[in-house]
Every structure is written in structure tokens, then in C-alpha cells.
Design a protein around this motif. Structure first.
Motif, short mmCIF file in Angstrom:
data_model
loop_
_atom_site.label_atom_id
_atom_site.label_comp_id
_atom_site.label_asym_id
_atom_site.label_seq_id
_atom_site.Cartn_x
_atom_site.Cartn_y
_atom_site.Cartn_z
N GLY A 195 65.17 10.51 38.71
CA GLY A 195 65.76 11.84 38.59
C GLY A 195 67.27 11.73 38.72
N ILE A 196 67.97 12.46 37.86
CA ILE A 196 69.42 12.38 37.89
C ILE A 196 70.00 13.77 38.10
N VAL A 197 70.92 13.87 39.03
CA VAL A 197 71.56 15.14 39.32
C VAL A 197 73.04 15.02 38.97
N PHE A 198 73.55 15.99 38.22
CA PHE A 198 74.95 15.95 37.80
C PHE A 198 75.78 16.96 38.56
N ASP A 199 77.00 16.59 38.83
CA ASP A 199 77.98 17.54 39.31
C ASP A 199 78.73 18.02 38.07
N ILE A 241 80.85 16.42 34.17
CA ILE A 241 80.47 16.92 32.85
C ILE A 241 81.75 17.31 32.09
N THR A 242 82.62 17.99 32.81
CA THR A 242 83.89 18.34 32.20
C THR A 242 84.95 17.38 32.72
N ASN A 243 85.98 17.26 31.96
CA ASN A 243 87.00 16.28 32.27
C ASN A 243 88.04 16.89 33.21
N GLY A 244 87.71 16.89 34.48
CA GLY A 244 88.56 17.38 35.56
C GLY A 244 89.77 18.20 35.20
N SER A 245 90.92 17.58 35.24
CA SER A 245 92.17 18.33 35.15
C SER A 245 92.52 18.69 33.71
N LEU A 294 67.59 16.09 36.29
CA LEU A 294 66.94 17.09 37.14
C LEU A 294 67.71 18.37 37.24
N ALA A 295 69.02 18.25 37.52
CA ALA A 295 69.76 19.46 37.82
C ALA A 295 71.25 19.27 37.62
N LEU A 296 71.90 20.40 37.44
CA LEU A 296 73.36 20.43 37.42
C LEU A 296 73.79 21.24 38.63
N LEU A 297 74.61 20.65 39.47
CA LEU A 297 75.10 21.36 40.64
C LEU A 297 76.59 21.59 40.46
N SER A 298 76.99 22.84 40.49
CA SER A 298 78.39 23.11 40.27
C SER A 298 78.96 23.95 41.40
N GLY A 299 80.16 23.61 41.80
CA GLY A 299 80.82 24.41 42.81
C GLY A 299 81.46 25.64 42.20
N PRO A 334 68.95 20.02 28.71
CA PRO A 334 67.58 20.34 28.32
C PRO A 334 67.05 21.50 29.16
N GLN A 335 66.03 22.14 28.64
CA GLN A 335 65.55 23.36 29.31
C GLN A 335 65.04 23.11 30.72
N GLU A 336 64.44 21.93 30.94
CA GLU A 336 63.83 21.68 32.25
C GLU A 336 64.89 21.52 33.34
N THR A 337 66.12 21.25 32.94
CA THR A 337 67.15 21.00 33.93
C THR A 337 67.53 22.27 34.67
N GLU A 338 67.54 22.16 35.96
CA GLU A 338 67.89 23.31 36.79
C GLU A 338 69.41 23.44 36.83
N LEU A 339 69.92 24.64 36.63
CA LEU A 339 71.36 24.84 36.69
C LEU A 339 71.69 25.65 37.93
N ARG A 340 72.44 25.08 38.83
CA ARG A 340 72.79 25.80 40.06
C ARG A 340 74.29 25.92 40.17
#
Lengths: 61, 807
Positions: free
Chosen positions: B506-510, B515-519, B642-647, B661-667
Motif C-alpha cells: 500500500g502506498i500513501v502519498f503526500d 504530487i505537486t512540485n513544491g515551490s 491507498l490514499a492521498l494525504l494533504s495538509g 484511481p477511484q479506490e484511492t482515498e483523498l483526505r
């Protein structure tokens, strides 16, 4: 057959000398940086005088 | 502006590459002669170098520099006497020496430039670069240039030093590998000579030459003593340690084997029954230590354990009755008043004394937009002040702050070992029990048949079963794989990480920075604006510190500039700015405020509308740049993501749900603690989670996860607490990395099988009592060499299609 014993002595002594040299070179830090020294000697030295004006400016500060 | 293309560059990119750093020029192209630059920083460095006749820098290697996009650092704190004292190693009148860590060092050009610093400034006498440590030692004249001047010079030419006052951090690491190499050297020396001295006896000595047997044997014993008591000592201590905590690691059977070899040899020689196994012993140690050395060839220069302190300033301006002075951050006390300037990080929890201040919390929460704080409100440590300088009163010491409390989380105290048992150790446990029961079994058998053979057979079993091949398989496979990964700018903390990567399901992304190129943000104008109108807007945005204004201002920097007058400037929070520029009423801001129709089709970006004298002109589309190749990666990963976790807030939800993908949880709105909790919750469900983040606000989650990967664009500058560091441009190759890790794991298992087959052969010799020293001397190195060549070939085979990337 004595000569065999003598040769063994000589070969072991030489091997020990090489081991000693290895340990010394290791301790003295010759393996610390294996990248820079071979490059360093290839760099051309240019005379510093090329930018006199710049140096004067620095010295007057 | 973005349409500049050339045909003589690599076909992969249709953008110009920067002459200094080689990055594609994304938004703007700055030209000097016929050379193009991606940013002002790169261009400045080039100009300084060409002024000083240091143009050779670009000849030794093409595009040797690092992109200069980072904000310039304030080095005022180097004037502080305490800081100076700690950094300067030696100082006399007219001569001083300082050693600094410069993470940007990476090629021959760097070396050349840094060692030619004396040409830029005469007061620097000499520079010495230690390449693998990335350290620079400077000898300079303190009368002509002070420490701050030296550091600023380095910073100016694109080599900002990473300054830390914790001297131990830099000095701690070097000795270990050296010791290992010394042990390896001793083992190699003994191996060669013992083999030579064993030959006569293998080949047979004549009756008249029997007196030599004693000389050879005694010499062999003498040569093997340093092998057992110096080279092999670590195996004994490690085996003893693991024995004391009632665990069996791989070193236990190894230590038993080494001891059996040595004692049996002494016995044989003493009894005159044979020449002993001392050549096998020395050979075994030689191969084992080679494997260990190979595995240790990791990235010494990258620190994987830097904590928040590395990002905090070392010193801060403090206001007191005597005026403003710099003070070390560790010396900050409650009720101190500090002055934090634009782009500086607030080092301690504090209350705002000024009317208002903009604080960018992206470091702590990942939320990219700055928040407005008013007088008396609390500002957490880790926030970055944007715009006007702020006066703050410290409420808590640095070590007790909000951010620090995250780092004090129990997660950071756990050592990796306790959570995770290596595959090789699990195998070793089983292996040891099998060997011991075999030994006992054959001991009983021989006791019943020929009691005189018991001791010989048992020792033979222990000798031949020594899991040398087993011990070599993992270091060589993982070591080779580490090199493959390293070539692709994926740096692992150690070889064990590969094994853990193989288990990831399972892979979780920030989001921000991953995903986006910081600055980096893209600004483009949709609509029509002529040069004059662009200039009006540029002049208006100059007055505003709002980040969107700053972005637009930077975007319009290239516009021809004339004299402008700005009157009646007015900034309406949450709406926009307006003003009279050269007599024109210019307004930019939200569509509603300007009375313009909001365009909703473009969900990719934030929009800033513009109107001049009441006439709508269009809008600026501002988007955070998404890393290229991401959607292909996500497709390949499929259910694994698994999921995208964003501040950040939910503003980006639509855009993110389009690529995930649809199964990925976006938080969204996830704080550091929530990210950590999410990972833990997934782990409780039995998943092996890989966390991919930028290593700032998600460091807790990175540490908690099975494998924590920090994505960064400048590998040298930023090395947080994590298991692996991945260069941003290589993120799309993640699924290949995972696949290679799984294949590496398979290769290790195949090696186990090979090793097992050798053991079956060897054990059949041993149990039947036929293990002569000659058989052992052939069988043991043969098994090691087979395993090493098999694993090297196999790793090459699986990674052959995985090509080296361009720089």
C-alpha cells in the motif's frame, strides 16, 4: 631444502611489508577521498594575474 | 513566453536547458550572449564566474550547477561571536581555517571551482575539498574577509554551506568503514599466504621432507591468529550479544563455524592427523568481510536522520534594552522579543506583538497558503514569515514547542530493528536449529558405530555448514541493487530497505511537494494584455505582499519598465488590490470583487482576474505544477495507491480525483499527527505501507511507515529522517523500483537454494566422515564464488532494461 625455508622467510617478510604499507596508507587517510586527487592533477593552472583589476578592487576594500 | 523551442536539443524536451544547472527553463528564459538560464540565480552565478575568468567551470562538465531557485539565506548570525568560535578551527593574525559542509558538491566542476576560490577573492589563500564527505576546508585572511564574507561568497556562487553547530554530527561517521577495510586487508593477506603454505601438504610431501610440515603448520597458525582475533572478532561479539537476548541472528552459525574451523585445525595439527582447515578459515573471513564491505558502500554523504533542528535558523535577532542583537536559538528564553524578517522561520512558539503578520505554515502543516495572524495571536514554531518583518514574544523555549512535540513522538524513539526482523535472520534461526539437530543426530549414529569418529564428524558438520554463501547472498544482491537505484537518483538508507520495499502493498502519498512540485508555480494569462497594460499591473502588484501578487509580479518581471506613479493603493483582504497607476484605475483580484464572470471550466488553477479602467481584461491562471508522468505511475500502481494525504484545504479535490484511481482515498486538511495516525491505522489492518512525502510536515508518517520515502528536488540540500530519498524527477519510476525490490528479494531466495544445495553436498561429506581439508578448501570458496557471481549476474539481468536516466 634449506633454500625453501629461506625463500618462505623472504616471501613472508615482503608480504608483511606490503600489509604494513596498506595499513599505513589506510590510517593516513589515503582512501578517504578517491575521487578528487586523480582529477585535481588534470586541472590546468592558470596564472592568477589574469584578473589583476579584480584583485586590486578586493585589496582596496 | 513558454513557446520558445529549439530543435537541436534532446527530443524528449522542447524546452531550453539552463546553461548553468541543466534544468529545463520553465517559465522564463534569461539570455546572456547565446546562453540561456532558467532563473536569475543561475545567471548571476554565471556572471560572477565569467567576470573572474572562471569559465572553465562549464567546460569540465556541461551544466554543472544546481538550480538557484531557493530563497537567499540570511547569514547575519555568523557575526555572533559564539557561532564564530564554534565554527572556526584555527585563527591567528592574518590566518584562519574553517571547514564547512557544502551539500551541492557533486562533480569535477564543483571541485575545480571551489579550489579556485582564491581567484575570486584574494583573501582566501587555499581551499581543500573532501569530495565524498562534501566538506570544504578554507584557509583565509580574517583581516581581509570575515567568516560571513566567506560563507556569502560560497552562497553567491551557488554552493551554500549547511551550517550546524553540532560538530559531532559531522565528525561521527568516518571510522567504521576504515576499520572494516583494515580487517578485510588482514584477512586477504592471511588468506593468500596460508593457501600458499598449505599447497605442499595437499600435493604431498616426501618422507624426507616431513620436518617442513611442522614449519608450514606453525606458520599457518601464526597467520590465522590475526584473522580469528582481529578480522573475525565482530562475529563473535555479535553472536554473543544476540545469544544473550535469546535470539539467533546470522552471526551465530557463522561464529560457531569459525570457532569450529579454528579449534579443529589446532587439534589436527597438534595430533599430527592433518594440515587443518586454516586456509578455508581465512578464505571464509575474506569473503564474508568483502560482502560486508560491499553492503556498506551506501551513501555516507547523505544524512538520513536530520531532524527539525536542521531547518531552524541557528540564530535570531533579539530585541532588548540594549537594542537588537543576534542570539543563538538554543539560548532563547520565555519573554524574549525576537525580530523575524521576511522568509525567515519562526524558531519558537510565540505571540505576535505587531499589528498583523502573514505566516506560511507549509513547513508544519503542508497548507500552502499563508495565514494572517493579528496582534496577540499565537504563532507556532516552524512558520515562515511572509512580507513585513514581525516582532514576536517567545512563549515557550524551542525544545518545548509545538513542532518539537511531534518529533518527541514515540515513533522517533523506536529503532528500526525492534520493529522488523530481517529475512536473513529468520532463515538463520531455522538453519541453526537444523544444523544442530543434524550434528546431534550424526553424533548419536557414530557413537553407536565408531565412537572415535564422533568428535571429528560433529566438528566437520559445523565447519561445512557454516552459512557463508547464505551470508553473502543478501549483501551482494542488495548492494548491487542499491547501486542500480543510486544511478537513478533513488538513495536508500541501507540495504534492508530493499527487503522492506519488497513487502509493500500500500502506498500513501503526500500532496504538496510530492504530487505537486513544491515551490514552483505556473502563471499564465488568459486574455489580452499589451506591454503597457502589463506594466501597470506589475506596478500595482509591487505594493502587495500577498503570495499571489508576488507570483504575478515575478511573472511580469521581464516587461519593459518605465516611470510609474501609484496612487490610492488599496488592498481588500480576501478580494484583491486596486490602485491608480499612471492615471489608470487598475484592479486585480477575485471575479466577484471585479464584477466579472467566474470561469469554472478551468479547475486546474487559482484565478486572479484583472481589469483596467473598468474594462475586463482576462485572468491570471496560477497552478501548482504537478510532477510529470504522475498519472502513468498511478495507473501502474493501481490498487496499491491507498490514499492521498494533504495538509491543504479541499480546493484541489477535483483535480486530484481526476488523476488518482477511484479506490484511492483523498483526505484533506491533514495535520502531521493525523497523517501518522492514518499510517498506523492501515498498519493495524495488516498492511505494509510505503509513505511518500516531502519529509517536512509528514516526517512522523515517514518514520511510522514500513518504508518512508522523501521526495526532493535537490538531494544534497535536504535529507530528512526517512528510509530513502528520491529525486523528484524520478518519481514516475517508482513502480519499477518496487518491482526491482521484489525481484531482488527473489534473487536472494534463489541464492538460499544454491547455498542449500552446497550444504547438502558438504554435509554428506561431513556426516560420512570424508571432509578432508582439501575438500573443504575447494567446496567453501566455490560456494561463495557461485553465489556472488549468480547474484551479480541476476541483478544485472533484471535491471538491464532499466536505463540510466539523463542527468
Amino acid at each position: 631444502m634449506i633454500i625453501v625455508g629461506f625463500l618462505i622467510g623472504v616471501s613472508l617478510t615482503i608480504a608483511l611489508v606490503f600489509l604494513g604499507i596498506f595499513i599505513w596508507s589506510m590510517r593516513s587517510g589515503q582512501y578517504d577521498d578517491t575521487y578528487a586527487p586523480p582529477l585535481r592533477m588534470l586541472f590546468d593552472d592558470k596564472p592568477v594575474e589574469e584578473n589583476k583589476a579584480e584583485n586590486k578592487a578586493d585589496n582596496t576594500r | 513566453m513558454e513557446s520558445v523551442t529549439t530543435t537541436n536539443l534532446a527530443p524528449v524536451t522542447n524546452k531550453l536547458a539552463c546553461y548553468h544547472c541543466g534544468q529545463p527553463c520553465e517559465d522564463e528564459v534569461l539570455k546572456v550572449d547565446d546562453k540561456s538560464f532558467c532563473c536569475l540565480g543561475c545567471k548571476t552565478v554565471f556572471e560572477i564566474l565569467s567576470e573572474n575568468n572562471l569559465g572553465d567551470y562549464y567546460k569540465l562538465q556541461s551544466a554543472p550547477g544546481q538550480q538557484q531557485l531557493r530563497p537567499s539565506t540570511n547569514f547575519e548570525f555568523l557575526d555572533n561571536e559564539e557561532v564564530r568560535q564554534k565554527l572556526i578551527e584555527f585563527e591567528s593574525e592574518g590566518y584562519a581555517k574553517v571547514t564547512l559542509t557544502v551539500p551541492a558538491i557533486h562533480c569535477a566542476s564543483c571541485l575545480w571551482l571551489l579550489e579556485n576560490l582564491y581567484r575570486i577573492n584574494r583573501n582566501i589563500f587555499r581551499t581543500e575539498v573532501n569530495f565524498p564527505r562534501k566538506r570544504v576546508t578554507l584557509f583565509f585572511n580574517p583581516k581581509g574577509i570575515d567568516l560571513k564574507g566567506v560563507v556569502q561568497l560560497l552562497d553567491k556562487i551557488g554552493y551554500p554551506p549547511h551550517i550546524t553547530l553540532n560538530a559531532q554530527e559531522e565528525q561521527q561517521r568516518p571510522s567504521y568503514n576504515k576499520k572494516l577495510l583494515l580487517k578485510l586487508g588482514v584477512a586477504a593477506f592471511a588468506f593468500g599466504n596460508i593457501m600458499l603454505l598449505s599447497f605442499p601438504e595437499y600435493l604431498g610431501l616426501a618422507e624426507t621432507e616431513q620436518q617442513f610440515k611442522w614449519i608450514f603448520s606453525l606458520l599457518n597458525i601464526a597467520l590465522s591468529l590475526p584473522v580469528v582475533f582481529y578480522s573475525a572478532w565482530d562475529y563473535f561479539t555479535s553472536a554473543w550479544k544476540s545469544f544473550r537476548i535469546r535470539q539467533i541472528n546470522l552471526d551465530v552459525p557463522l561464529a560457531i563455524g569459525i570457532a569450529a574451523l579454528f579449534l579443529r585445525s589446532l587439534y589436527d595439527i597438534y595430533m599430527g592427523t592433518g594440515p587443518g582447515y586454516l586456509d578455508s578459515l581465512a578464505g571464509l573471513l575474506f569473503f564474508l568481510l568483502t560482502g560486508r564491505w560491499f553492503q556498506n558502500l551506501t551513501y555516507e554523504n547523505l544524512a538520513f536522520d536530520r531532524d527539525y533542528k536542521a531547518f531552524f535558523p541557528l540564530a535570531v535577532s533579539v530585541e532588548s534594552d540594549q537594542g537588537i542583537s543576534t542570539s543563538l536559538v538554543v539560548n532563547l528564553q520565555k519573554d524574549h522579543v525576537m525580530l523575524v524578517r521576511n522568509q525567515e522561520i519562526v524558531p519558537a512558539d510565540s505571540d505576535l506583538l505587531d499589528e498583523e503578520a502573514l505566516v506560511d505554515y507549509s513547513f508544519v502543516t503542508g497548507e500552502a497558503r499563508p495565514v494572517l495572524r493579528r496582534r496577540g495571536e499565537h504563532v507556532y514554531a516552524g512558520g515562515r514569515i511572509v512580507g513585513k518583518p514581525a516582532r514576536l514574544m517567545v512563549t515557550r523555549r524551542v525544545s518545548q514547542g509545538h513542532l518539537t512535540s511531534l518529533w518527541n513522538n514515540e515513533v522517533f524513539r523506536k529503532s528500526d530493528e525492534s520493529r522488523y526482523k530481517r529475512m536473513i535472520d529468520r532463515t538463520a534461526t531455522r538453519f541453526t536449529w537444523v544444523i544442530l539437530s543434524l550434528a546431534v543426530g550424526s553424533a548419536i549414529f557414530w557413537y553407536l558405530n565408531d565412537a572415535s569418529q564422533v568428535w571429528l564428524v560433529v566438528s566437520s558438520i559445523l565447519i561445512v555448514a557454516c552459512p557463508c554463501a547464505l551470508a553473502l547472498s543478501a549483501p551482494f544482491t542488495y548492494g548491487n541493487m542499491l547501486r542500480v537505484f543510486g544511478n537513478h537518483h533513488f538513495y536508500l538508507k541501507n540495504a534492508d530497505v530493499i527487503e522492506r520495499m519488497a513487502q509493500v502493498d500500500g502506498i500513501v502519498f503526500d500532496k504538496t511537494g510530492t504530487i505537486t512540485n513544491g515551490s514552483a508555480a505556473t502563471v499564465s494569462f488568459k486574455g489580452q494584455l499589451n506591454d503597457g497594460e502589463q506594466e501597470l499591473i506589475r506596478a500595482l502588484t509591487a505594493g502587495s505582499a500577498h503570495p499571489l501578487s508576488t507570483l504575478i509580479h515575478r511573472h511580469l518581471e521581464g516587461v519593459p519598465q518605465g516611470a510609474v506613479t501609484l496612487n490610492g493603493f488599496n488592498e481588500v483582504p480576501g478580494a484583491g488590490v486596486e490602485g491608480m497607476v499612471n492615471g489608470h484605475h487598475v484592479r486585480i483580484g477575485s471575479g466577484a470583487w471585479l464584477g466579472m464572470e467566474e470561469i469554472t471550466t478551468d479547475v486546474q488553477s487559482t484565478r486572479v482576474y484583472a481589469s483596467i479602467d473598468g474594462i475586463p481584461k482576462g485572468y491570471f491562471a496560477i497552478g501548482s505544477r504537478q510532477r510529470p508522468g504522475l498519472s502513468e505511475l498511478l495507473q501502474k500502481l493501481g490498487k496499491k495507491s491507498l490514499a492521498l494525504l494533504s495538509g491543504d484545504n479541499t480546493g484541489d479535490r477535483e483535480r486530484m480525483s481526476a488523476i488518482f484511481p477511484q479506490e484511492t482515498e483523498l483526505r484533506f486538511n491533514q495535520g502531521p499527527q493525523e497523517k501518522l495516525d492514518y499510517i498506523r491505522q492501515q498498519q493495524d489492518n495488516g498492511r505494509h505501507v510505503m509513505m511518500i512525502g516531502d519529509g517536512l510536515n509528514d516526517s512522523g508518517a515517514l518514520k511510522q511507515s514500513h518504508v518512508g520515502v522523501a521526495v526532493t528536488d535537490d538531494t544534497g540540500f535536504f535529507t530528512p529522517s526517512c528510509d530513502a530519498i528520491l529525486q523528484g524527477s524520478q518519481l514516475p519510476a517508482l513502480s519499477e523500483f518496487l518491482q526491482l525490490a521484489r525481484q531482488a528479494s527473489t534473487i536472494v531466495k534463489l541464492c538460499f537454494i544454491i547455498s542449500f544445495l552446497y550444504n547438502v553436498v558438504g554435509l554428506s561429506f561431513a556426516i560420512s566422515g570424508h571432509l578432508t581439508p582439501l575438500v573443504a578448501a575447494i567446496l567453501m570458496p566455490a560456494s561463495s564464488i557461485t553465489v556472488v557471481s549468480f547474484t551479480s549476474a541476476a541483478v544485472w539481468f533484471v535491471s538491464r532494461n532499466f536505463q540510466r536516466p539523463r542527468k
